[in-house]
Motif scaffolding. Structure first.
Motif, PDB file in Angstrom:
ATOM      1  N   SER A   1       2.749  15.868  -7.671  1.00  0.00           N
ATOM      2  CA  SER A   1       3.148  14.760  -6.203  1.00  0.00           C
ATOM      3  C   SER A   1       3.321  13.533  -6.655  1.00  0.00           C
ATOM      4  O   SER A   1       1.662  13.423  -7.540  1.00  0.00           O
ATOM      5  CB  SER A   1       2.708  15.683  -5.344  1.00  0.00           C
ATOM      6  OG  SER A   1       4.011  14.982  -4.126  1.00  0.00           O
ATOM      7  N   THR A   2       3.832  12.477  -6.198  1.00  0.00           N
ATOM      8  CA  THR A   2       3.463  11.492  -6.201  1.00  0.00           C
ATOM      9  C   THR A   2       3.290  10.146  -5.189  1.00  0.00           C
ATOM     10  O   THR A   2       4.324  10.584  -4.412  1.00  0.00           O
ATOM     11  CB  THR A   2       3.897  10.484  -7.881  1.00  0.00           C
ATOM     12  OG1 THR A   2       3.878  11.290  -8.735  1.00  0.00           O
ATOM     13  CG2 THR A   2       3.533   9.062  -7.382  1.00  0.00           C
ATOM     14  N   LEU A   3       2.560   9.531  -4.679  1.00  0.00           N
ATOM     15  CA  LEU A   3       2.332   8.544  -3.598  1.00  0.00           C
ATOM     16  C   LEU A   3       2.196   6.893  -4.356  1.00  0.00           C
ATOM     17  O   LEU A   3       1.663   6.820  -5.081  1.00  0.00           O
ATOM     18  CB  LEU A   3       0.902   8.597  -2.085  1.00  0.00           C
ATOM     19  CG  LEU A   3       1.463   7.540  -1.263  1.00  0.00           C
ATOM     20  CD1 LEU A   3       0.399   8.564  -0.133  1.00  0.00           C
ATOM     21  CD2 LEU A   3       0.383   6.602  -1.811  1.00  0.00           C
TER      22      LEU A   3
ATOM     23  N   GLN B   1       1.119  -6.189   0.852  1.00  0.00           N
ATOM     24  CA  GLN B   1       0.972  -7.944   0.795  1.00  0.00           C
ATOM     25  C   GLN B   1      -0.091  -7.634   1.034  1.00  0.00           C
ATOM     26  O   GLN B   1      -0.333  -8.043   2.397  1.00  0.00           O
ATOM     27  CB  GLN B   1       2.428  -8.662   0.780  1.00  0.00           C
ATOM     28  CG  GLN B   1       2.519  -9.953   0.704  1.00  0.00           C
ATOM     29  CD  GLN B   1       3.703 -10.488   1.710  1.00  0.00           C
ATOM     30  OE1 GLN B   1       3.973  -9.758   2.379  1.00  0.00           O
ATOM     31  NE2 GLN B   1       2.973 -12.012   2.616  1.00  0.00           N
ATOM     32  N   ASN B   2      -1.689  -8.862   0.188  1.00  0.00           N
ATOM     33  CA  ASN B   2      -2.690  -8.256   0.566  1.00  0.00           C
ATOM     34  C   ASN B   2      -2.824  -7.076   1.510  1.00  0.00           C
ATOM     35  O   ASN B   2      -3.907  -5.602   1.102  1.00  0.00           O
ATOM     36  CB  ASN B   2      -3.339  -9.173   1.695  1.00  0.00           C
ATOM     37  CG  ASN B   2      -3.045 -10.695   0.908  1.00  0.00           C
ATOM     38  OD1 ASN B   2      -2.501 -10.661   0.232  1.00  0.00           O
ATOM     39  ND2 ASN B   2      -2.714 -11.764   2.458  1.00  0.00           N
ATOM     40  N   GLU B   3      -2.063  -6.388   2.686  1.00  0.00           N
ATOM     41  CA  GLU B   3      -2.695  -5.242   3.064  1.00  0.00           C
ATOM     42  C   GLU B   3      -1.570  -3.806   2.297  1.00  0.00           C
ATOM     43  O   GLU B   3      -0.270  -4.925   2.027  1.00  0.00           O
ATOM     44  CB  GLU B   3      -1.820  -4.975   4.567  1.00  0.00           C
ATOM     45  CG  GLU B   3      -3.252  -5.856   5.312  1.00  0.00           C
ATOM     46  CD  GLU B   3      -2.865  -7.651   4.703  1.00  0.00           C
ATOM     47  OE1 GLU B   3      -4.725  -8.164   4.357  1.00  0.00           O
ATOM     48  OE2 GLU B   3      -2.142  -8.021   4.727  1.00  0.00           O
ATOM     49  N   THR B   4      -1.953  -2.730   2.910  1.00  0.00           N
ATOM     50  CA  THR B   4      -0.926  -2.012   2.787  1.00  0.00           C
ATOM     51  C   THR B   4       0.209  -1.822   2.977  1.00  0.00           C
ATOM     52  O   THR B   4       0.297  -1.125   4.265  1.00  0.00           O
ATOM     53  CB  THR B   4      -0.875   0.095   1.806  1.00  0.00           C
ATOM     54  OG1 THR B   4      -2.720  -0.111   1.459  1.00  0.00           O
ATOM     55  CG2 THR B   4      -0.508   0.406   1.472  1.00  0.00           C
ATOM     56  N   LEU B   5       1.709  -1.670   2.769  1.00  0.00           N
ATOM     57  CA  LEU B   5       2.615  -1.760   4.253  1.00  0.00           C
ATOM     58  C   LEU B   5       3.619  -0.824   3.813  1.00  0.00           C
ATOM     59  O   LEU B   5       3.808  -0.354   5.152  1.00  0.00           O
ATOM     60  CB  LEU B   5       3.530  -2.818   3.144  1.00  0.00           C
ATOM     61  CG  LEU B   5       2.981  -4.229   3.344  1.00  0.00           C
ATOM     62  CD1 LEU B   5       4.119  -5.296   2.872  1.00  0.00           C
ATOM     63  CD2 LEU B   5       2.707  -4.938   4.582  1.00  0.00           C
ATOM     64  N   VAL B   6       3.382   0.585   2.589  1.00  0.00           N
ATOM     65  CA  VAL B   6       4.545   1.718   3.325  1.00  0.00           C
ATOM     66  C   VAL B   6       3.562   2.932   1.896  1.00  0.00           C
ATOM     67  O   VAL B   6       3.492   1.665   0.963  1.00  0.00           O
ATOM     68  CB  VAL B   6       5.883   0.607   2.624  1.00  0.00           C
ATOM     69  CG1 VAL B   6       5.759   0.798   1.458  1.00  0.00           C
ATOM     70  CG2 VAL B   6       7.086   2.331   2.910  1.00  0.00           C
ATOM     71  N   ALA B   7       4.356   3.346   2.304  1.00  0.00           N
ATOM     72  CA  ALA B   7       3.255   4.735   1.605  1.00  0.00           C
ATOM     73  C   ALA B   7       4.838   5.728   1.500  1.00  0.00           C
ATOM     74  O   ALA B   7       5.396   5.887   2.329  1.00  0.00           O
ATOM     75  CB  ALA B   7       2.452   5.267   2.049  1.00  0.00           C
ATOM     76  N   GLU B   8       5.269   6.673   0.212  1.00  0.00           N
ATOM     77  CA  GLU B   8       6.286   7.007  -0.249  1.00  0.00           C
ATOM     78  C   GLU B   8       5.852   8.475  -0.941  1.00  0.00           C
ATOM     79  O   GLU B   8       5.330   7.925  -1.617  1.00  0.00           O
ATOM     80  CB  GLU B   8       7.153   6.514  -0.801  1.00  0.00           C
ATOM     81  CG  GLU B   8       8.054   5.180   0.043  1.00  0.00           C
ATOM     82  CD  GLU B   8       8.950   4.126  -0.396  1.00  0.00           C
ATOM     83  OE1 GLU B   8       9.161   4.975  -1.898  1.00  0.00           O
ATOM     84  OE2 GLU B   8      10.002   3.487  -0.294  1.00  0.00           O
ATOM     85  N   VAL B   9       5.401   8.920  -0.193  1.00  0.00           N
ATOM     86  CA  VAL B   9       5.547  10.511  -0.897  1.00  0.00           C
ATOM     87  C   VAL B   9       6.420  10.749  -1.798  1.00  0.00           C
ATOM     88  O   VAL B   9       7.776  11.185  -0.536  1.00  0.00           O
ATOM     89  CB  VAL B   9       4.966  11.566  -0.163  1.00  0.00           C
ATOM     90  CG1 VAL B   9       3.990  13.076  -0.805  1.00  0.00           C
ATOM     91  CG2 VAL B   9       3.361  11.064   0.737  1.00  0.00           C
ATOM     92  N   ASP B  10       6.339  11.171  -3.369  1.00  0.00           N
ATOM     93  CA  ASP B  10       7.490  12.082  -3.550  1.00  0.00           C
ATOM     94  C   ASP B  10       9.333  11.135  -3.442  1.00  0.00           C
ATOM     95  O   ASP B  10      10.666  12.232  -3.034  1.00  0.00           O
ATOM     96  CB  ASP B  10       8.048  13.776  -3.752  1.00  0.00           C
ATOM     97  CG  ASP B  10       6.884  13.846  -3.906  1.00  0.00           C
ATOM     98  OD1 ASP B  10       6.011  13.307  -4.834  1.00  0.00           O
ATOM     99  OD2 ASP B  10       6.098  14.999  -3.717  1.00  0.00           O
TER     100      ASP B  10
ATOM    101  N   GLU C   1       9.904   9.903   0.495  1.00  0.00           N
ATOM    102  CA  GLU C   1      10.139  10.809   1.475  1.00  0.00           C
ATOM    103  C   GLU C   1       8.957   8.704   2.449  1.00  0.00           C
ATOM    104  O   GLU C   1       8.005   9.296   2.113  1.00  0.00           O
ATOM    105  CB  GLU C   1       9.532  11.738   1.619  1.00  0.00           C
ATOM    106  CG  GLU C   1       9.790  11.728   3.301  1.00  0.00           C
ATOM    107  CD  GLU C   1       9.875  13.025   3.664  1.00  0.00           C
ATOM    108  OE1 GLU C   1       9.672  12.922   4.801  1.00  0.00           O
ATOM    109  OE2 GLU C   1       9.435  14.042   2.919  1.00  0.00           O
ATOM    110  N   VAL C   2       9.271   8.165   2.543  1.00  0.00           N
ATOM    111  CA  VAL C   2       8.512   7.481   3.471  1.00  0.00           C
ATOM    112  C   VAL C   2       7.963   8.215   4.784  1.00  0.00           C
ATOM    113  O   VAL C   2       8.099   8.905   4.899  1.00  0.00           O
ATOM    114  CB  VAL C   2       8.934   6.260   4.167  1.00  0.00           C
ATOM    115  CG1 VAL C   2       7.959   5.557   5.836  1.00  0.00           C
ATOM    116  CG2 VAL C   2      10.096   5.262   3.872  1.00  0.00           C
ATOM    117  N   VAL C   3       7.004   8.090   4.703  1.00  0.00           N
ATOM    118  CA  VAL C   3       5.563   8.841   5.466  1.00  0.00           C
ATOM    119  C   VAL C   3       4.856   8.385   6.030  1.00  0.00           C
ATOM    120  O   VAL C   3       4.047   8.400   7.253  1.00  0.00           O
ATOM    121  CB  VAL C   3       4.385  10.059   4.194  1.00  0.00           C
ATOM    122  CG1 VAL C   3       5.154  10.715   4.091  1.00  0.00           C
ATOM    123  CG2 VAL C   3       3.533   9.010   3.538  1.00  0.00           C
TER     124      VAL C   3
END
Length: 368
Positions: free
Chosen positions: A277-279, A284-293, A295-297
């Protein structure tokens, strides 16, 4: 109730503020060392609860702006933020009665403490982002009607630039970013001067004390051989940031990072330990979005925090490296940061993201 913050508190505050900073806000270690030296010379700092600030008080927030990647090498001289505050006082014809963070993340939790130590001013236990954001208009102050200008940008060669765009905080950011780039990519600022009544109306309350509690909880959990992420969740559960979700654990396998237009922009990939699995994150300076496989989590304005897997020590976006073993957590933002007005100022579309905001507690089951 007011309280004193001294040198012994700074390591815990720096750690907690870096967690709230979601990877941005600048290197808290640099700020901590600067404040520790100022406190050694001038003594501890008084922190005011927002409910104690008089309605007619004159509060001037202070901060650093620029790309975190630049700040690692371009260390502030130390007096620039105070120079910015004094210059803004001259422009407005009024002396500040307190200073305050514009964001509670990274070095920007420390800059107001540095100003306070140098000037004797108290610091209000609140801020305008409830986390860290990359642009100056992305503040609850702006969302709820406070003009950011006139503001002052101060460089390390003694120069100051006054910017006044009226109530146009987006244009203020654009001009201030240009001045900051020409000052070497980072500078110190004073902006969003306001009354005590406006602090209570527009600020995210008690984020300095929250940062201190979070940093202390991680340290004590490590000392007692408890799970530090569980300790974070326990502290947050009784605050405005009520929900923590573990989004992913694994190893950093790719980082793409560039300094562009005064920001650190890029992506990171984290691969699960079993390789299945991959995240993926964007920042942009700060982390804006995280997707796992795919899918936005978790997505801005909720917090996405990348922590060292064993110690839960926060990792800033400029410090991400291949091979780091990490746990990625999502933290819910306070309700005043989820209103339609707030999402129009610092929601996903403000960063060019096409995904819609969905609260992290709805996206990820509590047991995940």
């Amino acid at each position: 109730m007011s309280w004193e913050l001294g040198p012994a508190d700074l390591p815990d505050l720096a750690r907690g503020a870096a967690i709230l900073g979601t990877g941005g806000g600048g290197d808290p270690h640099i700020g901590r060392l600067m404040v520790a030296e100022a406190m050694r010379r001038h003594g501890p700092v008084t922190v005011l609860d927002p409910d104690e600030v008089a309605d007619d008080a004159f509060v001037v927030p202070t901060a650093m702006m620029g790309a975190p990647t630049v700040m690692i090498e371009k260390i502030p001289r130390g007096d620039e933020a105070t120079a910015a505050l004094r210059a803004l006082e001259r422009v407005l014809g009024r002396r500040a009665t307190a200073t305050m963070p514009i964001e509670c993340g990274g070095i920007n939790s420390m800059v107001p403490l540095l100003v306070a130590a140098h000037t004797g001013l108290p610091v209000v236990d609140a801020d305008g982002m409830g986390r860290a954001f990359p642009e100056l208009q992305m503040e609850t102050f702006s969302v709820y009607g406070i003009p950011g200008s006139p503001m002052v940008v101060a460089g390390d060669h003694g120069e100051t630039v006054v910017i006044d765009t009226g109530r146009d905080n987006v244009r203020m950011e654009w001009l201030a970013r240009g001045a900051t780039i020409r000052m070497g990519g980072s500078a110190l600022i004073a902006e969003y001067a306001m009354s005590g009544a406006d602090v209570r109306r527009t600020a995210v309350p008690r984020t300095l004390s929250l940062g201190l509690r979070l940093g202390r909880a991680v340290r004590e959990a490590r000392e007692e051989l408890r799970d530090p992420v569980a300790a974070l969740a326990e502290v947050l559960s009784t605050t405005l940031y009520a929900h923590l979700r573990v989004l992913f654990t694994g190893k950093v396998t790719d980082v793409e990072r560039r300094t562009v237009d005064g920001f650190a922009r890029g992506r990171a990939h984290v691969t699960s330990f079993d390789g299945t699995s991959t995240l993926r994150t964007r920042f942009q300076n700060e982390t804006l979005v995280a997707e796992v496989d795919g899918e936005v989590v978790c997505i801005v304005p909720d917090l996405i925090c990348i922590l060292e897997a064993e110690s839960a020590e926060p990792i800033t976006t400029e410090a991400l490296r291949y091979g780091q073993r990490v746990v990625v957590v999502g933290i819910s933002t306070p309700d005043l940061m989820r209103t339609p007005e707030a999402l129009a100022t610092f929601g996903p579309s403000c960063f060019g993201l096409t995904e819609q905001f969905r609260p992290v507690e709805e996206s990820v089951p509590a047991s995940r």
